[in-house]
Scaffold this motif. Structure first.
Motif, mmCIF file in Angstrom:
data_model
loop_
_atom_site.group_PDB
_atom_site.id
_atom_site.type_symbol
_atom_site.label_atom_id
_atom_site.label_comp_id
_atom_site.label_asym_id
_atom_site.label_seq_id
_atom_site.Cartn_x
_atom_site.Cartn_y
_atom_site.Cartn_z
ATOM 1 N N MET B 1 -2.918 4.136 7.938
ATOM 2 C CA MET B 1 -4.358 3.967 7.649
ATOM 3 C C MET B 1 -4.692 4.496 6.257
ATOM 4 S SD MET B 1 -6.512 2.456 9.546
ATOM 5 C CE MET B 1 -8.099 3.191 9.168
ATOM 6 N N MET B 2 -5.398 3.665 5.497
ATOM 7 C CA MET B 2 -5.786 4.085 4.158
ATOM 8 C C MET B 2 -7.205 4.643 4.190
ATOM 9 S SD MET B 2 -4.698 1.725 1.054
ATOM 10 C CE MET B 2 -3.372 0.570 1.193
ATOM 11 N N THR B 3 -7.407 5.668 3.442
ATOM 12 C CA THR B 3 -8.781 6.192 3.338
ATOM 13 C C THR B 3 -9.555 5.325 2.347
ATOM 14 O OG1 THR B 3 -8.212 7.632 1.510
ATOM 15 C CG2 THR B 3 -7.923 8.532 3.725
ATOM 16 N N VAL B 4 -10.884 5.554 2.323
ATOM 17 C CA VAL B 4 -11.739 4.746 1.433
ATOM 18 C C VAL B 4 -11.304 4.926 -0.019
ATOM 19 C CG1 VAL B 4 -14.111 4.253 0.752
ATOM 20 C CG2 VAL B 4 -13.627 5.113 3.045
ATOM 21 N N ARG B 5 -11.024 6.160 -0.347
ATOM 22 C CA ARG B 5 -10.639 6.445 -1.740
ATOM 23 C C ARG B 5 -9.347 5.740 -2.136
ATOM 24 N NH1 ARG B 5 -12.068 12.641 -3.343
ATOM 25 N NH2 ARG B 5 -14.117 12.140 -4.157
ATOM 26 N N GLU B 6 -8.390 5.780 -1.194
ATOM 27 C CA GLU B 6 -7.117 5.108 -1.481
ATOM 28 C C GLU B 6 -7.337 3.615 -1.666
ATOM 29 O OE1 GLU B 6 -4.096 6.152 1.442
ATOM 30 O OE2 GLU B 6 -4.695 8.246 1.221
ATOM 31 N N GLU B 7 -8.176 3.053 -0.792
ATOM 32 C CA GLU B 7 -8.449 1.617 -0.898
ATOM 33 C C GLU B 7 -9.074 1.287 -2.245
ATOM 34 O OE1 GLU B 7 -10.653 -0.262 2.329
ATOM 35 O OE2 GLU B 7 -9.045 0.413 3.647
ATOM 36 N N GLU B 8 -10.053 2.098 -2.617
ATOM 37 C CA GLU B 8 -10.708 1.892 -3.915
ATOM 38 C C GLU B 8 -9.705 1.940 -5.056
ATOM 39 O OE1 GLU B 8 -13.777 4.737 -4.569
ATOM 40 O OE2 GLU B 8 -15.165 3.720 -3.195
ATOM 41 N N PHE B 9 -8.837 2.945 -4.943
ATOM 42 C CA PHE B 9 -7.843 3.141 -6.002
ATOM 43 C C PHE B 9 -6.925 1.929 -6.115
ATOM 44 C CE2 PHE B 9 -3.922 4.654 -7.839
ATOM 45 C CZ PHE B 9 -4.384 5.423 -8.893
ATOM 46 N N PHE B 10 -6.449 1.481 -4.970
ATOM 47 C CA PHE B 10 -5.532 0.337 -4.979
ATOM 48 C C PHE B 10 -6.218 -0.919 -5.501
ATOM 49 C CE2 PHE B 10 -2.610 2.812 -2.440
ATOM 50 C CZ PHE B 10 -1.391 2.311 -2.855
ATOM 51 N N LYS B 11 -7.531 -1.029 -5.219
ATOM 52 C CA LYS B 11 -8.275 -2.197 -5.682
ATOM 53 C C LYS B 11 -8.392 -2.153 -7.211
ATOM 54 C CE LYS B 11 -12.151 -4.648 -3.531
ATOM 55 N NZ LYS B 11 -13.390 -4.331 -2.772
ATOM 56 N N LYS B 12 -8.749 -0.970 -7.699
ATOM 57 C CA LYS B 12 -8.989 -0.828 -9.132
ATOM 58 C C LYS B 12 -7.710 -1.068 -9.933
ATOM 59 C CE LYS B 12 -10.976 2.367 -12.505
ATOM 60 N NZ LYS B 12 -11.318 3.772 -12.736
ATOM 61 N N TYR B 13 -6.613 -0.499 -9.424
ATOM 62 C CA TYR B 13 -5.358 -0.586 -10.187
ATOM 63 C C TYR B 13 -4.380 -1.521 -9.510
ATOM 64 C CZ TYR B 13 -7.221 3.492 -12.542
ATOM 65 O OH TYR B 13 -8.006 4.352 -13.242
ATOM 66 N N ASP B 14 -4.909 -2.591 -8.965
ATOM 67 C CA ASP B 14 -4.089 -3.528 -8.186
ATOM 68 C C ASP B 14 -2.797 -3.922 -8.893
ATOM 69 O OD1 ASP B 14 -3.644 -5.196 -5.967
ATOM 70 O OD2 ASP B 14 -4.097 -6.903 -7.278
ATOM 71 N N ALA B 15 -2.932 -4.406 -10.144
ATOM 72 C CA ALA B 15 -1.767 -4.903 -10.867
ATOM 73 C C ALA B 15 -0.737 -3.798 -11.063
ATOM 74 C CB ALA B 15 -2.187 -5.465 -12.209
ATOM 75 N N MET B 16 -1.229 -2.601 -11.418
ATOM 76 C CA MET B 16 -0.320 -1.484 -11.665
ATOM 77 C C MET B 16 0.445 -1.075 -10.412
ATOM 78 S SD MET B 16 -0.214 -1.027 -14.610
ATOM 79 C CE MET B 16 1.087 0.149 -14.601
#
Lengths: 72, 197
Positions: B1-16
């Motif tokens: 399970m991903m937390t909200v912050r992790e999800e946000e982070f992955f969204k922002k830096y998707d390509a990286m």
């Protein structure tokens, strides 16, 4: 062991480094004739030794530098 | 399970985050834990820890790549230098190219000769067996699998640097047989070593 190469470079342990890279070195020896292979092996060891302090100084980006730098 | 912050982070830096180096970095359980803690807490200490472990991880990879390249290119460079050296320095002053080929012919004649003169016997005694050149004990023990002819061919190729044509002359055999025996010998050794594994 994690980051073993880095560990050996930091300790300037040429012997261990050569041991780890032994298979790669042996493979590269087929570039040259049978009679010269020992010399080549020496030469490669020398090259790595010469580069050791340079290798230590290489600076790599940290996590956020890496990730910010590559986002456009 | 991903937390909200992790999800946000992955969204922002998707390509990286899809980069192989990131994926590999997070494969290690320790790194994953450090990463999660830093993203969720965003406190100075855990961010520093994340930065430091990534830096070390990245440097390790750079070192592997650098050393591998050093090995690869110094081998190529070495061979190039050697070739140039031979091209420039042979013939050595006073020794014509002709006399070098003559010398090689002399050696060939000697190896071909059936006369049992003492020089030849001495010469033969001085000849080292090919097994003496093989440092790997494991491989050396396999050498007895080969026929005498195969051993002789390996010796002429790898110690004396003769080509197939010259060896055919020395052993009074056809070039094809030499080539076949050479390949067969290498194959036999290779298989014997594989089986052991």
């Amino acid at each position: 062991m994690e980051n073993q190469i880095l560990y050996e470079v930091e300790n300037q342990d040429l012997e261990r480094l050569l041991e780890i890279f032994r298979p790669a070195i042996k493979k590269s020896l087929i570039n040259t004739r049978m009679q010269e292979r020992e010399d080549l092996e020496q030469e490669i060891s020398m090259k790595i030794l010469e580069k050791l302090s340079y290798l230590q100084e290489i600076r790599t980006p940290d996590f956020f530098e890496f990730i910010e730098h590559h986002v456009d | 399970m991903m937390t909200v912050r992790e999800e946000e982070f992955f969204k922002k830096y998707d390509a990286m985050m899809k980069q192989p180096i990131m994926k590999e970095f997070l494969k290690s359980g320790d790194n994953q834990r450090i990463f999660n803690k830093a993203i969720n807490d965003m406190d100075k200490e855990s961010i520093e820890q994340l930065n430091a472990s990534f830096r070390r991880y990245y440097k390790n990879i750079i070192l592997i790549s650098y050393i591998s390249k050093t090995i690869h290119f110094s081998a190529i460079e070495f061979d190039k230098k050697l070739r140039n050296y031979y091209k420039k320095n042979l013939p050595i002053p006073g020794v014509t190219e002709k006399s070098i080929t003559q010398e090689k012919h002399l050696l060939m004649d000697l190896l071909m000769s059936t006369d049992e003169d003492t020089t030849f016997i001495n010469f033969q005694l001085k000849q080292k067996n090919i097994s003496d050149y093989i440092a790997n004990a494991h491989l050396n023990s396999k050498m007895k699998l080969l026929s005498n002819k195969q051993l002789r061919i390996l010796e002429l190729i790898y110690i004396h640097n003769f080509n197939n044509k010259q060896i055919a002359k020395i052993l009074n055999d056809s070039e094809q047989t030499i080539s076949y025996n050479h390949q067969a010998a290498l194959k036999k050794l290779r298989n014997a070593c594989k089986q052991e594994k």
